[in-house]
Write an enzyme that holds these catalytic residues in place. Structure first.
Site, PDB file in Angstrom:
ATOM      1  N   VAL A   1     -10.798-122.679 -22.894  1.00 51.07           N
ATOM      2  CA  VAL A   1     -11.886-122.464 -21.942  1.00 51.07           C
ATOM      3  C   VAL A   1     -11.526-123.138 -20.626  1.00 51.07           C
ATOM      4  CG1 VAL A   1     -14.339-122.752 -21.501  1.00 51.07           C
ATOM      5  CG2 VAL A   1     -13.538-122.488 -23.841  1.00 51.07           C
TER       6      VAL A   1
ATOM      7  N   GLY B   1     -10.532-124.335 -28.541  1.00 50.87           N
ATOM      8  CA  GLY B   1     -11.047-124.237 -29.901  1.00 50.87           C
ATOM      9  C   GLY B   1     -10.259-123.211 -30.670  1.00 50.87           C
ATOM     10  N   ALA B   2     -10.773-122.868 -31.827  1.00 46.70           N
ATOM     11  CA  ALA B   2     -10.067-121.922 -32.688  1.00 46.70           C
ATOM     12  C   ALA B   2      -9.950-120.562 -32.012  1.00 46.70           C
ATOM     13  CB  ALA B   2     -10.807-121.789 -34.003  1.00 46.70           C
ATOM     14  N   SER B   3     -10.918-120.224 -31.157  1.00 43.33           N
ATOM     15  CA  SER B   3     -10.915-118.873 -30.605  1.00 43.33           C
ATOM     16  C   SER B   3     -10.144-118.782 -29.298  1.00 43.33           C
ATOM     17  CB  SER B   3     -12.352-118.418 -30.395  1.00 43.33           C
ATOM     18  OG  SER B   3     -13.062-119.394 -29.673  1.00 43.33           O
ATOM     19  N   GLY B   4      -9.837-119.907 -28.681  1.00 40.32           N
ATOM     20  CA  GLY B   4      -9.063-119.846 -27.447  1.00 40.32           C
ATOM     21  C   GLY B   4      -9.407-120.970 -26.508  1.00 40.32           C
TER      22      GLY B   4
ATOM     23  N   LEU C   1     -11.011-126.833 -19.886  1.00 34.34           N
ATOM     24  CA  LEU C   1     -12.076-127.718 -20.370  1.00 34.34           C
ATOM     25  C   LEU C   1     -11.868-128.103 -21.814  1.00 34.34           C
ATOM     26  CD1 LEU C   1     -15.163-125.869 -18.895  1.00 34.34           C
ATOM     27  CD2 LEU C   1     -14.185-128.011 -18.091  1.00 34.34           C
ATOM     28  N   GLY C   2     -11.254-127.181 -22.549  1.00 30.81           N
ATOM     29  CA  GLY C   2     -11.094-127.485 -23.962  1.00 30.81           C
ATOM     30  C   GLY C   2     -10.448-126.318 -24.658  1.00 30.81           C
TER      31      GLY C   2
ATOM     32  N   ASP D   1     -19.274-121.377 -37.376  1.00 27.64           N
ATOM     33  CA  ASP D   1     -18.498-122.559 -36.974  1.00 27.64           C
ATOM     34  C   ASP D   1     -19.400-123.550 -36.237  1.00 27.64           C
ATOM     35  OD1 ASP D   1     -16.311-124.194 -36.867  1.00 27.64           O
ATOM     36  OD2 ASP D   1     -15.293-123.120 -35.249  1.00 27.64           O
TER      37      ASP D   1
ATOM     38  N   LYS E   1     -13.645-118.150 -21.073  1.00 22.84           N
ATOM     39  CA  LYS E   1     -12.953-118.325 -22.360  1.00 22.84           C
ATOM     40  C   LYS E   1     -11.920-117.230 -22.522  1.00 22.84           C
ATOM     41  CE  LYS E   1     -13.663-119.842 -26.630  1.00 22.84           C
ATOM     42  NZ  LYS E   1     -14.581-120.604 -27.377  1.00 22.84           N
TER      43      LYS E   1
END
Ligand code: NAG
Ligand code: NAG
Ligand code: NAG
Ligand code: NAG
Ligand code: NAG
Ligand code: NAG
Ligand code: NAG
Ligand code: NAG
Ligand code: NAG
Ligand code: NAG
Length: 787
Positions: free
Chosen positions: A508, A503-506, A500-501, A620, A525
């Site tokens: 999803v 981000g900085a954390s990983g 799905l996307g 964030d 995630k």
């Protein structure tokens, strides 16, 4: 005797009246009911014929209603009423019987040039001023009080609202351009600004701390100076050729950003000659080459716009529009394997962008240290290094890169140039003689290899072993969360097929779980950059997240903690991130809904900060981290992860988590990070939501929409300062119809983005202000983050 005297008096009075009456018929006084059209060549001339008022033809076939020097072949335009909206053939200007000045277009629509108290006549004066008179010969309106880009002798600019704006392109495009001259009402200082870039000014008269200041273009001496009622406090023109009256005079702010005074010899007519200029080095004009542009001017004649290495012109035909990066880099979101950099050093060049672009200032560094600092910080795209050993790191979007001798002599500009991996590094060396190329690939490629190995290991090798491993037993039964095996999640997401996307954390992934005979859609995630921490710490963090229950927070359903696999399982938010909803090209969410979303996010944040058991600072907050469920309710995602992530992901000295643009200035200053960092990010996002516009919008510059600023927060603040907040939403009738609420929300947003965390409100106060239970009040009008 007395009768005779009375008759004599009456007669003389009559004579005076008749004289006045006949005077009113002279050509210089324009009587009510007069008009001009574009189709005849007629104009209203000043008595000497030096100036004409009328329709000024453009190459486009359209006309400006304006005033120009009528006796010289250049017919230099000095004023215009409709610079941004030229009139078509067939338009008329009328001094109507009712005493108004109206511009009528052929389609019948009207432009009111003047429509206050009824005027009784008008004149085009010999100094170039067009005046509307009242019946008692009082000036009701004059073109001198509404200047465009030019001042004439006799004209003054008082401190305050009267401003000059340059043309877009000399005598080719007379519409409002990029540069502005203003005598500031706050301190009496006169400045030149690149106003489209909310610039802090590139030239100052330094007449500060004065009251009653104005800029005077003296009609007798034809010199320009600043006064404060009693004395001259700053002189501009020093040498005016004499005799003054054999010359025409004007002072103009030009499309190059310079402000110059010119003379034109009436006798031998050799063209306009500059006798004073504000700017000697054309490249010191801010914004002259647009965003990311690079200005050079070897002999300080004309500014030449080009791009720095790693950037290309937006429009090759118009270099002054600026540049864009060749490789769009999503800052710090990529793993090192995806982009590599080389660093170039350009001697005697500077990047000046004081308000926004400066990231950090490092003292006592040598050049190599500065270069290393640039390489090590993924938010940093450039730096400047000065002889006093100060390294100023710059972030996007930077501006005013320039080489201007002598002002930038001795300064070194350091540029990070993205290299596409397949690019041979050779070849770039030789093309720029004064550029030193430093290649630092070995470290980067080692990291890249390392990362690639880890990713392959995670994705391919481990799942096979994962089959036989059991999930660690949940000793923490108090967590109301389900524990999943990696295998279960692998299956639920169909092998992590649908991302799905990221981000900085990983990343999803979406998936479906069968859950007590019910199907349930989930989002999984995969934490990618987790710190090496023990199960205890991980479980503690997950528990903190799991204990949050609020309708404006995305619900955590469970997790997986199996060897190196750490995954979090959330409810699926069907309508994706707020950013897509808000900034996509299509239809915008309606105003009521946007206002509701702002409140929902505020409530979610208040809960995280003050109401849940373990207080959580999100760190964030941005529209990408607000998700919309199937009913378009807004819920905050990605909270509680700050401590789960490896601290050095940004590799700045301050270990900041967060996204550039939304980050509070204290991140950069090593100041303690409190919940107020979220308030700052919330403020930026609030303004984005109510204005339906990104915080930093480079496309706007490219589209050249009028009056727009690059940085949303600065723009809104500027508009508020000028008392023109409605400009921000002028294209949004829905918001204009509910302006009071918009104004209140904008004030709250500006309070939240205050550079000083102490002055920012708490989320509780934010909600009270949004709901109107307490007054928001006008926020302190400060822009620059004093770093
Ligand atoms: C405006 O002026 C033009 C040109 O003199 C004239 O033809 C026209 O009738 C005038 N219109 C009005 C409304 O007075
Ligand atoms: C009439 O023409 C003018 C000038 O071209 C334009 O600005 C205006 O929008 C037009 N008005 C209407 C109602 O079409
Ligand atoms: C035009 O008329 C006004 C009064 O109606 C008068 O004060 C002014 O001096 C006249 N202008 C010229 C240039 O004659
Ligand atoms: C101004 O107009 C000229 C002539 O059309 C054009 O060559 C030039 O590129 C324009 N300059 C800018 C800055 O748009
Ligand atoms: C105003 O002050 C600045 C900073 O000291 C200086 O660089 C600039 O030249 C001054 N402006 C003028 C017009 O002298
Ligand atoms: C001069 O400045 C003072 C203080 O700002 C103000 O009160 C006064 O009205 C000004 N005078 C004029 C003539 O503008
Ligand atoms: C213009 O300069 C002359 C001579 O110095 C002076 O007498 C006059 O007052 C000045 N005019 C203005 C408007 O300051
Ligand atoms: C004007 O400036 C002069 C010189 O700086 C100063 O002595 C004087 O007091 C000022 N006058 C006013 C009214 O501010
Ligand atoms: C035009 O006249 C001015 C002054 O009268 C003189 O200085 C200048 O040299 C003349 N220029 C030419 C080209 O004759
Ligand atoms: C460049 O500068 C020269 C001298 O100042 C001027 O004559 C010329 O018109 C300028 N060219 C452009 C394109 O502005």
């Amino acid at each position: 005797m007395t009768v005779a005297a009375t008759i004599l008096l009456l007669l003389s009075l009559l004579l005076v009246y008749s004289l006045l009456g006949s005077h009113a018929q002279t050509p210089e006084n324009i009587s009510l009911g007069s008009g001009l059209t574009t189709t005849t060549d007629s104009t209203w001339l000043s008595p000497s014929g030096d100036f004409a008022f009328g329709f000024y033809p453009l190459d486009s076939g359209l006309f400006l209603l304006g005033i120009w020097f009528n006796k010289i072949p250049e017919e230099t335009l000095v004023w215009s009423a409709n610079r941004d909206n030229p009139a078509p053939e067939g338009s008329t200007i009328n001094l109507t019987a009712s005493g108004y000045l109206l511009l009528t277009y052929p389609n019948g629509s009207l432009d009111h040039i003047y429509e206050d108290a009824a005027a009784s006549s008008a004149s085009m004066l010999d100094n170039g001023n067009f005046v509307l008179w009242s019946s008692v010969s009082r000036v009701l309106w004059q073109s001198f009080e509404h200047p465009t880009d030019t001042l004439l002798p006799g004209q003054t600019i008082p401190a305050g609202d009267t401003r000059l704006f340059s043309n877009t392109n000399g005598t080719v495009d007379y519409s409002k351009g990029n540069f502005q001259l203003e005598v500031q009402s706050v301190d009496g200082n006169m400045g030149l600004f690149a106003f489209r870039f909310s610039d802090s000014g590139y030239w100052w008269s330094n007449t500060t701390q004065q009251t009653n200041v104005s800029l005077v273009f003296n009609e007798t001496t034809a010199s320009m100076y600043m006064t404060n009622l009693t004395s001259i406090i700053f002189r501009m023109t020093r040498d005016v050729p004499t005799p003054v009256n054999i010359y025409y005079h004007r002072a103009t702010i030009e499309d190059t950003g310079n402000f110059q005074q010119y003379v034109y010899n009436k006798v031998n007519g050799t063209g306009w000659r500059s006798i004073w200029r504000a700017i000697e080095e054309p490249c010191t004009v801010n914004g002259i080459c647009g965003v990311y542009g690079y200005c050079t001017s070897p002999r300080n004649q004309n500014a030449t716009c080009s791009c720095l290495p790693g950037y290309s012109l937006i429009d090759p035909n118009i270099p002054s529009k600026g540049c864009r990066p060749d490789v769009p880099v999503e800052q710090c979101a990529n793993t090192p394997s995806e982009t590599e950099y080389r660093v170039e050093v350009i001697d005697d060049a500077d990047i000046k962008n004081d308000i926004f672009a400066e990231l950090t200032r490092l003292y006592g560094y040598d050049l190599d240290g500065c270069i290393k600092a640039v390489q090590d910080d993924c938010y940093c795209v450039a730096a400047t290094y000065t002889t006093d050993n100060v390294c100023r790191k710059k972030r996007i979007p930077f501006m005013n890169a320039r080489k201007s001798i002598p002002s930038t002599t001795g300064i070194k500009a350091i540029i990070k140039v993205p290299v596409k991996i397949e690019d041979p590094i050779k070849g770039t060396n030789n093309s720029r003689p004064q550029v030193v190329v430093l290649v630092c690939l070995s470290v980067v490629s080692f990291l890249a290899l390392l990362f690639a190995t880890i990713i392959i290991y995670q994705n391919l090798v481990v799942p096979r072993f994962g089959l036989s491993k059991l999930a660690p037993s949940t000793q923490s039964a108090d967590i109301n969360l389900r524990t999943f095996t990696y295998q279960e999640l692998h299956k639920a997401t169909d092998g992590f097929r649908n991302r799905l996307g990221r981000g900085a954390s990983g990343s999803v992934y979406s998936g479906t779980l069968r859950f007590e005979d019910k199907e349930m859609e989930i989002a999984v995630k995969k934490l990618e950059r987790v710190i090496e921490q023990g199960d205890r710490e991980f479980l503690a963090e997950v528990r903190a997240i799991g204990q949050t229950h609020h309708r404006n927070l995305v619900r955590l359903l469970g997790f997986c903690n199996e060897q190196s696999h750490r995954l979090l399982v959330y409810e699926l938010m069907k309508n994706g991130p707020l950013s897509s909803f808000l900034f996509s090209k299509g239809e915008k969410p309606c105003w009521d809904h946007r206002a509701e979303i702002v409140l929902a996010i505020a409530r979610g944040l208040l809960y995280l900060h003050e109401e849940c058991e373990t207080r959580i600072i999100h760190c964030d907050i941005k529209p990408q981290n607000v998700l919309l469920d199937q009913h378009y309710n807004a819920k905050i995602a990605d909270f509680g992860l700050a401590k789960l992530l490896r601290k050095d992901q940004t590799r700045t000295s301050t270990n900041a988590r967060g996204t550039m643009g939304y980050m509070a200035p204290e991140w950069l200053k090593c100041a303690p990070v409190t919940a107020k960092v979220d308030v700052h990010s919330f403020g930026v996002m609030l303004l984005e939501i109510i204005c339906c516009r990104r915080h930093i919008e480079l496309d706007r510059i490219e589209e050249e929409t009028e009056d727009d600023d690059l940085i949303l927060t600065d723009w809104v603040l500027n508009c508020l300062r000028l008392g023109k907040l409605e400009v921000v939403v002028k294209h949004d009738p829905e918001v204009l119809g509910d302006f009071k609420r918009f104004e209140r929300m904008a004030m709250v947003g500006l309070w939240c983005v205050n550079p000083d965390p102490i002055l920012r409100p708490t989320m509780k106060r934010v909600i009270q202000m949004l709901e109107g239970t307490i007054e928001a009040g006008v926020p302190p009008l400060v822009t620059a983050q004093s770093l």
